[in-house]
Design an enzyme around this catalytic site. Sequence first.
Site, PDB file in Angstrom:
ATOM      1  N   SER A   1      -7.271  -2.276   6.754  1.00 29.49           N
ATOM      2  CA  SER A   1      -8.222  -1.178   6.986  1.00 29.49           C
ATOM      3  C   SER A   1      -9.069  -0.966   5.749  1.00 29.49           C
ATOM      4  O   SER A   1      -8.679  -1.295   4.636  1.00 29.49           O
ATOM      5  CB  SER A   1      -7.464   0.107   7.286  1.00 29.49           C
ATOM      6  OG  SER A   1      -6.987   0.061   8.594  1.00 29.49           O
TER       7      SER A   1
ATOM      8  N   CYS B   1      -3.554  -3.594   4.572  1.00 27.37           N
ATOM      9  CA  CYS B   1      -2.614  -4.627   5.036  1.00 27.37           C
ATOM     10  C   CYS B   1      -3.026  -6.041   4.650  1.00 27.37           C
ATOM     11  O   CYS B   1      -2.208  -6.959   4.722  1.00 27.37           O
ATOM     12  CB  CYS B   1      -2.472  -4.559   6.548  1.00 27.37           C
ATOM     13  SG  CYS B   1      -1.921  -2.963   7.131  1.00 27.37           S
TER      14      CYS B   1
ATOM     15  N   SER C   1     -10.115   2.988  14.162  1.00 32.69           N
ATOM     16  CA  SER C   1      -9.497   1.874  13.428  1.00 32.69           C
ATOM     17  C   SER C   1      -9.340   0.651  14.339  1.00 32.69           C
ATOM     18  O   SER C   1      -9.462  -0.483  13.888  1.00 32.69           O
ATOM     19  CB  SER C   1      -8.150   2.299  12.829  1.00 32.69           C
ATOM     20  OG  SER C   1      -7.138   2.382  13.823  1.00 32.69           O
TER      21      SER C   1
ATOM     22  N   GLU D   1       0.848  -1.188   0.000  1.00 29.26           N
ATOM     23  CA  GLU D   1       0.000   0.000   0.000  1.00 29.26           C
ATOM     24  C   GLU D   1       0.884   1.238   0.000  1.00 29.26           C
ATOM     25  O   GLU D   1       0.449   2.323   0.355  1.00 29.26           O
ATOM     26  CB  GLU D   1      -0.973  -0.007   1.171  1.00 29.26           C
ATOM     27  CG  GLU D   1      -0.361  -0.186   2.527  1.00 29.26           C
ATOM     28  CD  GLU D   1      -1.379  -0.003   3.628  1.00 29.26           C
ATOM     29  OE1 GLU D   1      -1.886   1.114   3.750  1.00 29.26           O
ATOM     30  OE2 GLU D   1      -1.678  -0.979   4.338  1.00 29.26           O
TER      31      GLU D   1
ATOM     32  N   HIS E   1      -2.580 -10.029  12.244  1.00 32.76           N
ATOM     33  CA  HIS E   1      -2.029  -8.772  11.728  1.00 32.76           C
ATOM     34  C   HIS E   1      -1.654  -7.917  12.945  1.00 32.76           C
ATOM     35  O   HIS E   1      -2.470  -7.762  13.856  1.00 32.76           O
ATOM     36  CB  HIS E   1      -3.060  -8.046  10.857  1.00 32.76           C
ATOM     37  CG  HIS E   1      -2.650  -6.628  10.557  1.00 32.76           C
ATOM     38  ND1 HIS E   1      -1.472  -6.334   9.925  1.00 32.76           N
ATOM     39  CD2 HIS E   1      -3.234  -5.435  10.855  1.00 32.76           C
ATOM     40  CE1 HIS E   1      -1.346  -5.020   9.828  1.00 32.76           C
ATOM     41  NE2 HIS E   1      -2.400  -4.450  10.388  1.00 32.76           N
TER      42      HIS E   1
ATOM     43  N   ASN F   1       5.032  -1.701  12.421  1.00 34.71           N
ATOM     44  CA  ASN F   1       4.024  -2.203  11.476  1.00 34.71           C
ATOM     45  C   ASN F   1       4.620  -2.315  10.077  1.00 34.71           C
ATOM     46  O   ASN F   1       5.131  -1.325   9.548  1.00 34.71           O
ATOM     47  CB  ASN F   1       2.828  -1.237  11.465  1.00 34.71           C
ATOM     48  CG  ASN F   1       1.610  -1.815  10.736  1.00 34.71           C
ATOM     49  OD1 ASN F   1       1.676  -2.895  10.150  1.00 34.71           O
ATOM     50  ND2 ASN F   1       0.510  -1.091  10.772  1.00 34.71           N
TER      51      ASN F   1
ATOM     52  N   LYS G   1      -5.632  -6.924  22.512  1.00 32.06           N
ATOM     53  CA  LYS G   1      -7.093  -6.712  22.591  1.00 32.06           C
ATOM     54  C   LYS G   1      -7.831  -7.785  21.784  1.00 32.06           C
ATOM     55  O   LYS G   1      -8.820  -8.355  22.241  1.00 32.06           O
ATOM     56  CB  LYS G   1      -7.473  -5.343  22.005  1.00 32.06           C
ATOM     57  CG  LYS G   1      -6.997  -4.142  22.788  1.00 32.06           C
ATOM     58  CD  LYS G   1      -7.501  -2.870  22.096  1.00 32.06           C
ATOM     59  CE  LYS G   1      -6.675  -1.643  22.372  1.00 32.06           C
ATOM     60  NZ  LYS G   1      -6.652  -1.151  23.733  1.00 32.06           N
TER      61      LYS G   1
HETATM   62  P1  HMG Z   1      -2.467   7.178  21.140  1.00 30.25           P
HETATM   63  O1  HMG Z   1      -3.689   7.997  21.311  1.00 30.25           O
HETATM   64  O2  HMG Z   1      -1.189   7.911  20.992  1.00 30.25           O
HETATM   65  O3  HMG Z   1      -2.242   6.174  22.326  1.00 30.25           O
HETATM   66  O4  HMG Z   1      -2.646   6.292  19.847  1.00 30.25           O
HETATM   67  P2  HMG Z   1      -3.208   5.814  23.545  1.00 30.25           P
HETATM   68  O5  HMG Z   1      -3.379   6.986  24.418  1.00 30.25           O
HETATM   69  O6  HMG Z   1      -4.454   5.108  23.028  1.00 30.25           O
HETATM   70  O7  HMG Z   1      -2.277   4.778  24.296  1.00 30.25           O
HETATM   71  C1  HMG Z   1      -1.941   3.562  23.679  1.00 30.25           C
HETATM   72  C2  HMG Z   1      -1.959   2.490  24.777  1.00 30.25           C
HETATM   73  O8  HMG Z   1      -0.886   2.776  25.691  1.00 30.25           O
HETATM   74  C3  HMG Z   1      -3.235   2.463  25.613  1.00 30.25           C
HETATM   75  O9  HMG Z   1      -3.481   1.103  25.928  1.00 30.25           O
HETATM   76  C4  HMG Z   1      -2.833   3.234  26.872  1.00 30.25           C
HETATM   77  O10 HMG Z   1      -3.604   2.893  28.006  1.00 30.25           O
HETATM   78  C5  HMG Z   1      -1.391   2.785  27.012  1.00 30.25           C
HETATM   79  P3  HMG Z   1      -4.984   0.508  25.917  1.00 30.25           P
HETATM   80  O11 HMG Z   1      -5.683   1.239  27.013  1.00 30.25           O
HETATM   81  O12 HMG Z   1      -5.546   0.852  24.578  1.00 30.25           O
HETATM   82  O13 HMG Z   1      -4.802  -0.944  26.125  1.00 30.25           O
HETATM   83  N1  HMG Z   1      -0.551   3.705  27.788  1.00 30.25           N
HETATM   84  C6  HMG Z   1       0.354   3.290  28.694  1.00 30.25           C
HETATM   85  N2  HMG Z   1       0.700   2.058  29.142  1.00 30.25           N
HETATM   86  C7  HMG Z   1       1.682   1.964  30.086  1.00 30.25           C
HETATM   87  N3  HMG Z   1       2.328   3.045  30.592  1.00 30.25           N
HETATM   88  C8  HMG Z   1       2.011   4.307  30.189  1.00 30.25           C
HETATM   89  C9  HMG Z   1       0.974   4.454  29.195  1.00 30.25           C
HETATM   90  N4  HMG Z   1       0.435   5.525  28.558  1.00 30.25           N
HETATM   91  C10 HMG Z   1      -0.483   5.056  27.697  1.00 30.25           C
HETATM   92  N5  HMG Z   1       2.646   5.360  30.689  1.00 30.25           N
HETATM   93  C11 HMG Z   1      -3.309   4.629  18.287  1.00 30.25           C
HETATM   94  C12 HMG Z   1      -2.855   4.904  19.733  1.00 30.25           C
HETATM   95  C13 HMG Z   1      -3.383   3.136  18.084  1.00 30.25           C
HETATM   96  C14 HMG Z   1      -4.671   5.262  18.075  1.00 30.25           C
HETATM   97  C15 HMG Z   1      -2.268   5.265  17.329  1.00 30.25           C
HETATM   98  O14 HMG Z   1      -1.012   4.661  17.499  1.00 30.25           O
HETATM   99  C16 HMG Z   1      -2.667   5.169  15.866  1.00 30.25           C
HETATM  100  O15 HMG Z   1      -3.429   5.968  15.345  1.00 30.25           O
HETATM  101  N6  HMG Z   1      -2.079   4.169  15.127  1.00 30.25           N
HETATM  102  C17 HMG Z   1      -2.339   3.990  13.696  1.00 30.25           C
HETATM  103  C18 HMG Z   1      -3.603   3.224  13.436  1.00 30.25           C
HETATM  104  C19 HMG Z   1      -3.497   1.798  13.889  1.00 30.25           C
HETATM  105  O16 HMG Z   1      -2.438   1.224  13.997  1.00 30.25           O
HETATM  106  N7  HMG Z   1      -4.653   1.155  14.098  1.00 30.25           N
HETATM  107  C20 HMG Z   1      -4.699  -0.244  14.462  1.00 30.25           C
HETATM  108  C21 HMG Z   1      -5.927  -0.948  13.908  1.00 30.25           C
HETATM  109  S1  HMG Z   1      -6.135  -0.671  12.176  1.00 30.25           S
HETATM  110  C22 HMG Z   1      -4.942  -1.671  11.410  1.00 30.25           C
HETATM  111  O17 HMG Z   1      -4.381  -2.524  12.025  1.00 30.25           O
HETATM  112  C23 HMG Z   1      -4.654  -1.409   9.982  1.00 30.25           C
HETATM  113  C24 HMG Z   1      -3.326  -0.751   9.669  1.00 30.25           C
HETATM  114  O18 HMG Z   1      -2.279  -1.667   9.832  1.00 30.25           O
HETATM  115  C25 HMG Z   1      -3.356  -0.171   8.256  1.00 30.25           C
HETATM  116  C26 HMG Z   1      -3.766  -1.068   7.106  1.00 30.25           C
HETATM  117  O19 HMG Z   1      -4.533  -1.999   7.188  1.00 30.25           O
HETATM  118  O20 HMG Z   1      -3.308  -0.721   6.016  1.00 30.25           O
HETATM  119  C27 HMG Z   1      -3.034   0.418  10.609  1.00 30.25           C
END
Ligand code: HMG
Length: 445
Positions: free
Chosen positions: A364, A120, A211, A83, A244, A328, A253
Site C-alpha cells: 500500500s 507489504c 485499497s 511494517e 500478495h 495477511n 479479483k
Molecule cells: P468489508 O466491508 O467488511 O467486507 O471489508 P465486504 O462487505 O466488502 O465483503 C467482503 C466480500 O465478502 C465481498 O466480496 C462480499 O460480496 C462478500 P466481493 O463482492 O468484494 O467479491 N460477502 C459474502 N460472500 C459470501 N457469503 C456472504 C457474504 N457477505 C459478504 N454471506 C475489506 C472488506 C477488504 C474492505 C476489509 O477487510 C479491509 O479493509 N481490509 C484491510 C485492507 C485490505 O486488506 N486491502 C486489500 C488491498 S490493499 C493491500 O493488499 C495492502 C495491505 O496488505 C497492506 C500493506 O501493503 O501494507 C492491506
Amino acid sequence: MTAVGIDAVEVWTGNLKLDLAETFAPEKGDDPEKYTKGLGLRASSFPDSYEDIVTMGANAAKRLMDRKGLTPDDIGRIDVATESSFDNSKPISTYIAGCLEQVYDGDFHHANKGERKFACIAGTQSVDDAYNWIRAGRNRGRSAIVVATDTALYARGDAGEATQGAGAVALLISEDPDLVEISTHQGYGSADETDFLKPNQQFPSVDGKRSVQVYLARMREALEDYESVAGDVHIDDFVYAPFHTPFPGMVRKAAALAYRHVTRDTGVEEELAEGIGRQPRRESFDDDAQYEEAVREYMDALKETGRYQDWYAAAVDPTLSIARDVGNWYTASVHLARVSALKTALEADRDVTGESMLVASYGSGAQAEIHGETVQDGWAEEIAALNIDEQVADRYDLSWAEYEEVHDRHNHDMDSELEEFTAPEAEFVFDGWGRMGERKYTYVE
Ligand code: HMG
C-alpha cells in the site's frame, strides 16, 4: 550468467489462532460465509504474549540456518522487511542477529544489516537488495538472509480486523539457488496513494474499499511495465502466479483482471468469444460508464467459463492454501504464496522443475512489482523440509474473550500483561525490557 535466487525458505507462524467462522463471525453478527467465501479466510494467526516480529523472524531464520548447515560466517547480509517495527532507529535485523548469536558460535559482525519499509512490498524489495548485492559481486561468496516479519493487527472494530495475521518468512538468497532463480526482468506500478498508512501509529488508517482499487490499478501498471521488458505474457507461460494476498478474495479479483489483460488479442480471447463475446474495447463505447458496465459484464461471464476456472484452479488457487488459515502476513505474504504453490505441487507429486512462476508483489501507499522466477531442481527437497502444516495445526484456538486480551497485550498504548496460552519450545521468546527501553530475547530449549 550465474543464477541468483532463493536457495531456501522457512516459515514461522504466530502460535495463536482466531477462527473467523466459529469465533469472529458470531461476535460480529455476520454470516460466516462472508469470511470463508467472500474474503476466502478460515482463520488468522496471532502472536502469543511472548512473540513479536523479532521472535518470529529469528525462529524462521534459525530453522533456515540449521537446515542448510550455515554458520554466521556464511552470511554477508541480514535484511529485515517489516511494517510492524517498534524501533524508529535500531533495525529489527540487529535484534534478530543478536538472537541468532545466542545460539551459534561466531557472530554477524561483518554482515550488513538493514530494514526495508514500503508496506507489504518491502519483503520483495529486500530480496531485490540481496539479489543486486550478489549480482554486483560484492558478496564475497556469502549468502544473504532476508526476513519478512509482521504482526498485521488492525484497530479493534476496523473493517480490516478480519484480515489480520502474524508470521515470518526467512529466505536465503544465494548464487546457484536450490529453490527458484529470479529473472532480471521486472515491472513496476508505483504512485503516491493514501489508502493504507500508519503515520507514527501502530494500527493502520485504512480506506479498505479504495485499497482494493489501488491494488488492482498498480498491479495492472506493473504488468504492463513487465511486458514492456519481458515481452507479452501468455497465460500458459507460467505454472503458478503467487500474488500478495491480504485475503484470498483480493487475489480472486486481481487474477481475473490479469487473465483478461494477457488473453486480449490472443487465440484464447477468440476461443472464449464463441461463448461470451470478445472483450469490450473502449473505442466501441460512447462514454466511460457504458464501457465500464460492459467490462463488468464480460468479467462476470469470464469467471463462469470452464477455461478460466481451470486456469485459476491450476495457477492461482494453489498459492492461497496457507493464507486461508493464517491471514495477511504483510511483507511475508507473497513469499508464503510461493511456498503454498510449490507445496501443492509437491503434494500432487508434480514435477515443476524448470517451470516459470509470475510473482506479483504489492505494498500500500502504493507499489506493485512483477517478476519471473524459474523453479530449480532442489525445490522438492526444500519444500518437503517445511513443517508449516504442523505449525498451523498446533496453534492455540482463541475464544473471543482471549482474542480481546491478546489484542490488548500487543497494543503498544495499553501496557497490559497476559499469561501465555502456549508453552514455547525450541524457540526465541520476548523476555522483558532492557535499561534503554530495548526489548530483550532468550532462546528457550
Ligand atoms: P468489508 O466491508 O467488511 O467486507 O471489508 P465486504 O462487505 O466488502 O465483503 C467482503 C466480500 O465478502 C465481498 O466480496 C462480499 O460480496 C462478500 P466481493 O463482492 O468484494 O467479491 N460477502 C459474502 N460472500 C459470501 N457469503 C456472504 C457474504 N457477505 C459478504 N454471506 C475489506 C472488506 C477488504 C474492505 C476489509 O477487510 C479491509 O479493509 N481490509 C484491510 C485492507 C485490505 O486488506 N486491502 C486489500 C488491498 S490493499 C493491500 O493488499 C495492502 C495491505 O496488505 C497492506 C500493506 O501493503 O501494507 C492491506
